[in-house]
Design an enzyme around this catalytic site. Structure first.
Site, PDB file in Angstrom:
ATOM      1  N   SER A  12     -87.433  17.687 -20.614  1.00  4.86           N
ATOM      2  CA  SER A  12     -86.841  16.557 -20.428  1.00  4.86           C
ATOM      3  C   SER A  12     -85.470  16.477 -21.099  1.00  4.86           C
ATOM      4  CB  SER A  12     -87.679  15.358 -20.968  1.00  4.86           C
ATOM      5  OG  SER A  12     -87.944  15.594 -22.165  1.00  4.86           O
ATOM      6  N   GLY A  60     -84.088  18.178 -24.891  1.00  5.58           N
ATOM      7  CA  GLY A  60     -83.120  19.099 -24.634  1.00  5.58           C
ATOM      8  C   GLY A  60     -81.948  18.789 -25.548  1.00  5.58           C
ATOM      9  N   GLU A  68     -82.998  23.830 -18.971  1.00  5.68           N
ATOM     10  CA  GLU A  68     -83.035  23.378 -17.657  1.00  5.68           C
ATOM     11  C   GLU A  68     -83.816  22.195 -17.993  1.00  5.68           C
ATOM     12  OE1 GLU A  68     -82.017  24.663 -14.999  1.00  5.68           O
ATOM     13  OE2 GLU A  68     -81.470  26.767 -15.491  1.00  5.68           O
ATOM     14  N   CYS A  83     -89.026  19.194 -11.133  1.00  2.76           N
ATOM     15  CA  CYS A  83     -87.503  18.744 -11.619  1.00  2.76           C
ATOM     16  C   CYS A  83     -86.667  18.602 -10.337  1.00  2.76           C
ATOM     17  CB  CYS A  83     -87.030  19.616 -12.690  1.00  2.76           C
ATOM     18  SG  CYS A  83     -87.084  21.561 -12.112  1.00  2.76           S
TER      19      CYS A  83
HETATM   20  P1  NAD Z   1     -90.718  17.503 -22.369  1.00  2.00           P
HETATM   21  O1  NAD Z   1     -89.511  17.374 -22.704  1.00  2.00           O
HETATM   22  O2  NAD Z   1     -91.576  16.297 -22.809  1.00  2.00           O
HETATM   23  O3  NAD Z   1     -91.728  18.738 -22.949  1.00  2.00           O
HETATM   24  C1  NAD Z   1     -91.308  20.287 -22.436  1.00  2.00           C
HETATM   25  C2  NAD Z   1     -91.712  21.129 -23.858  1.00  2.00           C
HETATM   26  O4  NAD Z   1     -90.903  20.798 -24.925  1.00  2.00           O
HETATM   27  C3  NAD Z   1     -93.328  21.118 -24.213  1.00  2.00           C
HETATM   28  O5  NAD Z   1     -93.854  22.089 -24.556  1.00  2.00           O
HETATM   29  C4  NAD Z   1     -93.136  19.999 -25.375  1.00  2.00           C
HETATM   30  O6  NAD Z   1     -94.228  20.153 -26.265  1.00  2.00           O
HETATM   31  C5  NAD Z   1     -92.022  20.519 -26.104  1.00  2.00           C
HETATM   32  N1  NAD Z   1     -91.176  19.651 -26.905  1.00  2.00           N
HETATM   33  C6  NAD Z   1     -91.461  18.258 -27.111  1.00  2.00           C
HETATM   34  N2  NAD Z   1     -90.529  17.584 -28.201  1.00  2.00           N
HETATM   35  C7  NAD Z   1     -89.639  18.762 -28.747  1.00  2.00           C
HETATM   36  C8  NAD Z   1     -88.931  18.792 -29.797  1.00  2.00           C
HETATM   37  N3  NAD Z   1     -88.269  17.806 -30.403  1.00  2.00           N
HETATM   38  N4  NAD Z   1     -88.605  20.273 -29.976  1.00  2.00           N
HETATM   39  C9  NAD Z   1     -88.831  21.326 -29.273  1.00  2.00           C
HETATM   40  N5  NAD Z   1     -89.960  21.120 -28.353  1.00  2.00           N
HETATM   41  C10 NAD Z   1     -90.376  19.912 -28.098  1.00  2.00           C
HETATM   42  O7  NAD Z   1     -90.944  17.627 -20.826  1.00  2.00           O
HETATM   43  P2  NAD Z   1     -92.313  17.584 -20.040  1.00  2.00           P
HETATM   44  O8  NAD Z   1     -92.779  16.233 -19.782  1.00  2.00           O
HETATM   45  O9  NAD Z   1     -93.299  18.843 -20.487  1.00  2.00           O
HETATM   46  O10 NAD Z   1     -91.731  18.271 -18.599  1.00  2.00           O
HETATM   47  C11 NAD Z   1     -91.274  17.214 -17.704  1.00  2.00           C
HETATM   48  C12 NAD Z   1     -89.874  17.295 -17.682  1.00  2.00           C
HETATM   49  O11 NAD Z   1     -89.289  18.628 -17.548  1.00  2.00           O
HETATM   50  C13 NAD Z   1     -88.856  16.610 -16.655  1.00  2.00           C
HETATM   51  O12 NAD Z   1     -87.811  15.957 -17.029  1.00  2.00           O
HETATM   52  C14 NAD Z   1     -88.573  17.715 -15.651  1.00  2.00           C
HETATM   53  O13 NAD Z   1     -87.359  17.168 -14.930  1.00  2.00           O
HETATM   54  C15 NAD Z   1     -88.247  18.728 -16.617  1.00  2.00           C
HETATM   55  N6  NAD Z   1     -88.257  19.887 -15.743  1.00  2.00           N
HETATM   56  C16 NAD Z   1     -87.153  20.529 -15.704  1.00  2.00           C
HETATM   57  C17 NAD Z   1     -87.152  21.676 -14.949  1.00  2.00           C
HETATM   58  C18 NAD Z   1     -85.720  22.546 -14.558  1.00  2.00           C
HETATM   59  O14 NAD Z   1     -85.822  23.684 -14.042  1.00  2.00           O
HETATM   60  N7  NAD Z   1     -84.817  21.920 -14.769  1.00  2.00           N
HETATM   61  C19 NAD Z   1     -88.444  22.270 -14.475  1.00  2.00           C
HETATM   62  C20 NAD Z   1     -89.434  21.792 -14.754  1.00  2.00           C
HETATM   63  C21 NAD Z   1     -89.498  20.689 -15.599  1.00  2.00           C
END
Ligand code: NAD
Length: 493
Positions: A234, A238, A255, A289
């Site tokens: 997300s 990011g 991403e 996404c």
């Molecule tokens: P998220 O950002 O909540 O989590 C992604 C990963 O990051 C998980 O492994 C999580 O445990 C970890 N994480 C959470 N907080 C963190 C921190 N503070 N520091 C480091 N790592 C941390 O996302 P999600 O709910 O797992 O996935 C959905 C999101 O991903 C949506 O926003 C979607 O659009 C995006 N997404 C983007 C793409 C792309 O290619 N652009 C592809 C798939 C998903």
């Protein structure tokens, strides 16, 4: 390996330095989103001590992995592709159990991951640098690629196999070692993949898998032993990772989310556009996404498009992903279900019209959300903020200028599509729509592993931002320019 009827809970461990180790952190579980009473996997989360051990193992393994050479590392990836073909059905069933997507979607993801592994394995035989002419007669000038070091890989739950493979395969190919923090909702799929890579011949310490929450990811990306971080997830996470990495000089590839538009021009083949749009908006329960979230109809095509979209959306049936009759599975969690339902309530209170809805099973235990087509304007919050579920909004504009302006009216820039045969409109959309991937007469979802994939604006992070294709080598290596004289000046014979 799991089969369609397995409901047994898997006990998971951490992969550190080639050993599967029990951790001592908090207990955690992954649940079947179609039946949350069913615990798919249970594990103790990794501690800081586990993180330190994994990073130390990754550092220690670098030199020997480098010596294997790129051709040898490519062979390991090819073996991994073959093993994944052999284990495909078991991993697809496990994915459906743990992530909720339909078995057809899980099989598709496994197949795409096999292709990713074969593609990266084959890339081992591509050129690794460039040569240049020299002003000195006996000198060779060329670039060489060297591994970056220990790479931190952080992945989301929506593609629990394919997105990790997009990152781990090129990281390993180019001689890096990896610490992978997988998504806490899909740990069993990540363990199955790590296990497969070990069986394919990835040596101890070269791949380490840590299971745990976001705070573990934060500790990983903040660690000075991590030379590069590749993240998909997300936007808020990011942004935090950017602060942790860029300021300390680590490489970063991200991403992030998307809010992807489909522009439908008056001359479009409406039936085909509607079919692509519904597939792009609703497949994988809208948890992509790249899903189409905004449908922008130009002029009079609006009414014809609406008539074509309505029956397609109404025919969608949510249900357990393992059931062949389900068009889509549940969303990942109770929280995700609540968030999508709240976003729909807000949209209705802001004046959105519900144009068509599919069905959800009555009295089923899973996290089901009704697939919904909304009508409205860009005044609706849902047309700007990413809602990760089976919801899209149809909007009407007068002309192409307005369509492009509306397509660009979010902070994201991941994917887009345009439906038309008008060459002028195609050219303008390719030039002016802000998206890293644009499809003409095709869905906003889906990409080829040999072509670069990456978003613009808030959907990514500036260069080298792209995954897949040749350009991913720029992220996983450091380039040096070498000036090589075979005999010292003045001593040439
Ligand atoms: P998220 O950002 O909540 O989590 C992604 C990963 O990051 C998980 O492994 C999580 O445990 C970890 N994480 C959470 N907080 C963190 C921190 N503070 N520091 C480091 N790592 C941390 O996302 P999600 O709910 O797992 O996935 C959905 C999101 O991903 C949506 O926003 C979607 O659009 C995006 N997404 C983007 C793409 C792309 O290619 N652009 C592809 C798939 C998903």
């Amino acid at each position: 390996m799991a089969n369609a009827t397995t409901t047994q809970t898997l006990e998971l461990k951490q992969l550190i330095n080639g050993q599967w180790e029990s951790a001592t952190g908090k207990q955690a579980q992954s649940l079947n989103p179609a039946d949350p009473q069913e615990v798919v996997a249970s594990y103790a989360t990794a501690t800081e001590e586990n993180l330190e051990s994994a990073i130390a193992a990754g550092r220690a393994a670098l030199a020997d992995w480098d010596k294997v050479g790129i051709i040898g590392r490519g062979r390991v990836l090819r073996r991994a592709a073959q093993l994944l073909e052999e284990r495909a059905e078991g991993i697809a069933v496990l994915m459906t159990r743990e992530q909720g997507k339909t078995l057809a979607d899980s099989r598709g993801e496994v197949g795409a991951t096999v292709e990713t592994l074969y593609y990266q394995a084959g890339s081992a035989r591509n050129a690794t640098g460039t040569t240049f002419p020299s002003g000195n007669g006996d000198e060779l000038v060329r670039t060489i690629r060297r591994p970056v070091g220990v790479v931190g890989v952080i992945t989301p739950w929506n593609f629990p196999l394919q997105i990790p493979a997009w990152k781990i395969a090129p990281a390993l190919l180019w001689g890096n070692t990896v610490i992978w923090k997988s998504a806490s909702d899909t740990p069993a799929v990540s363990v199955a993949f790590a296990n497969l890579l070990i069986d394919a011949g990835v040596p101890a310490g070269v791949l380490n898998l840590l299971l745990g929450p976001g705070s573990l990811g934060d500790a990983l990306v903040s660690h000075p032993g991590i030379a590069a971080v590749t993240f998909t997830g997300s936007v808020p996470v990011g942004h935090q990772i950017r602060e942790r990495t860029v300021l300390r000089g680590a490489k970063l590839q991200m991403e992030l989310g998307g809010h992807n538009a489909a522009i439908v021009m008056p001359d479009a083949d409406v039936a085909s556009a509607a079919a692509f749009i519904v597939a792009a908006a609703m497949s994988s329960t809208g948890q992509k996404c790249t899903a189409t979230r905004r449908i922008i109809a130009v002029g009079d095509v609006h009414d014809k498009l609406l008539e074509a979209l309505k029956p397609l959306v109404s025919a969608l049936v949510s249900g357990p992903g393992i059931d062949a009759d389900s068009s889509m599975g549940p969303v990942i969690s109770a929280r995700a279900q609540r968030e999508v339902e709240e976003a729909l309530d807000t949209a209705r209170s802001e004046g959105a019209t519900v144009l068509a809805q599919g069905s959800v099973p009555a009295d089923a235990p899973g996290h089901y959300v009704t697939p919904t087509l909304l009508g409205g304007t860009d005044a609706l919050t849902i047309t700007r903020e990413e809602v990760f579920g089976p919801v899209a909004t149809l909007m009407r504009v007068a002309n192409l200028d307005e369509a492009i302006a509306l397509a660009n009216a979010t902070d994201f820039g991941l994917t887009a599509s345009v439906f038309t045969s008008d060459e002028q409109a195609i050219r303008r959309c390719l030039d002016e729509v802000v998206a890293g991937l644009i499809k003409v007469n095709g869905p906003s979802t889906g990409s080829e592993v040999h072509a670069p994939f990456g978003g613009l604006r808030d959907s990514s992070f500036p260069a080298p931002r792209e995954q897949n294709g040749d350009s991913c080598a720029d992220f996983y290596t450091e380039s040096k320019t070498a000036y090589i004289r075979t005999a010292p000046a003045g001593h040439a014979s």
